[in-house]
Design an enzyme around this catalytic site. Structure first.
Site, PDB file in Angstrom:
ATOM      1  CE  LYS A  81      -0.569   0.345   5.035  1.00 50.54           C
ATOM      2  NZ  LYS A  81      -1.533   0.452   6.143  1.00 50.54           N
TER       3      LYS A  81
ATOM      4  NE  ARG B 255      -5.522  -0.222  12.060  1.00 50.10           N
ATOM      5  CZ  ARG B 255      -4.664  -0.318  11.043  1.00 50.10           C
ATOM      6  NH1 ARG B 255      -3.955   0.730  10.672  1.00 50.10           N
ATOM      7  NH2 ARG B 255      -4.500  -1.460  10.409  1.00 50.10           N
TER       8      ARG B 255
END
Length: 358
Positions: free
Chosen positions: A35, A129
């Site tokens: 990414k 998260r």
């Protein structure tokens, strides 16, 4: 064309092969995360040559689409949006989940496409998260997934050091292994993948006091491959390069100016009120890159005699007063980049990508 991010593909390959060998020596599978460089095609070609990397992982479907011809298995590592379940099943072999509603939609999408889609259930070990937070809720989710017709429960995963800064340890990763064992025992199955985090887990391969618990089978590696460091303690990994990437930026103005603004001061273009130190008249350079292009807090001049003063959306202000060299307009200044700068530079369409192989 400047500004540009220059990738040394030879150094990248060295990092890939060195770290892959190290990780495989611990009998762990590897998911290379693509990414940060937006699945850059030239870099993907280098990754493809390393056969011991079994998986590509990315948080954007657009990137997964770009290497559909790859023989490596593909994983969508960001929690799946309900609006993207159809494309997730189409372009990813595996996806990460923490919501039963989305898992049900994935099952429906897979049925329509006549596929069996692999899923990993994420468990939150305290980084706060993504992931199920209560053990019971994860175990219940596993029960429901195993009853679905077109979804295969590949395993479990966790994420650390990306939000809360929680460092992977033998103790917290052992919780993930315990959950795996409960699921396997209850259902009489063997889970294929227990993904024990990212580059921040690499320190456990070298730690004399702790180790990756038996039962962890996979690591997801991004930053360590690219920048040659483990991310838990920011330590450079011996045997790897930390300068795979260099940012090159052109000087467009070079003049002596006061170091303290003249007039009543208000907020800058980003709504912040800057603080200045009056150093008198300084030789100040304006470079053709700004906050729209790169995270300026994560770049560092290779010429350490230069000092970054600040930036606007389009320009970087650098103090050249104590420069070792004789700079002029049109010269290029090179910078080391950290992770945040790498991410923003590759994402920006205004930063050219260039490649070296020496």
């Amino acid at each position: 064309m400047n500004p540009k991010i220059v990738v040394n593909l030879k150094k990248l390959e060295t990092n890939l092969r060195f770290l892959t060998d190290k990780i495989k020596a611990h009998d762990l599978s590897i998911m290379a995360i693509t990414k940060v460089h937006c699945a850059d095609p030239q870099m993907i070609q280098v990754f493809e040559q390393v056969t011991d990397i079994e998986y590509f992982g990315d948080s954007r479907l657009e990137n997964l689409k770009s290497y559909q011809d790859s023989a490596k298995k593909k994983a969508l590592i960001r929690i799946v949006m309900p609006s993207e379940v159809t494309d997730t099943v189409r372009y990813a072999d595996l996806s990460f989940h923490s919501e039963l509603k989305t898992l049900q939609l994935i099952n429906e999408a897979a049925e329509k496409q006549n596929k069996i889609h692999g899923v990993l259930l994420m468990f939150d070990l305290g980084d706060l998260r993504e992931g199920f937070f209560e053990e019971e809720s994860l175990l219940q989710a596993a029960d429901e997934v195993l009853a679905m017709s077109h979804v295969n429960l590949v395993g479990l995963g966790t994420n650390l050091m990306c939000y809360g800064g929680v460092i992977p340890s033998e103790e917290n990763l052992a919780r993930l292994v315990a959950l795996k064992e409960q699921i396997e025992s209850k259902h009489g199955i063997a889970l294929e993948m227990i993904s024990g985090g990212n580059s921040s887990s690499l320190h456990l391969l070298e730690d004399d006091q702790q180790q990756v618990p038996e039962g962890i089978t996979n690591l997801r590696i991004g930053e360590a491959y690219l920048l040659g460091r483990e991310t838990a303690f920011q330590g450079d990994i011996v045997g790897t390069y930390q300068d795979v990437f260099t940012l090159e930026v052109e000087i467009v103005e070079l003049k002596e100016k006061p170091s303290y603004p003249i007039g009543q001061l208000g907020p800058d273009a980003f709504g912040n009120k800057p603080v200045f130190e009056d150093k008198g008249i300084r030789l100040r350079g304006v470079l053709a890159i700004g906050r729209q292009d790169v995270d300026i807090t994560n770049i560092y001049p290779l010429d350490t005699s230069l000092e970054i003063v600040g930036a606007s959306s389009d320009h970087l202000i650098v103090d050249f007063t104590d420069a070792d060299g004789d700079y002029k307009v049109g010269d290029v200044v090179a910078f080391n980049v950290e992770y945040g700068a790498l991410l923003s530079a590759f994402t920006s369409k205004y930063v050219t990508k260039a490649y070296r192989r020496e």
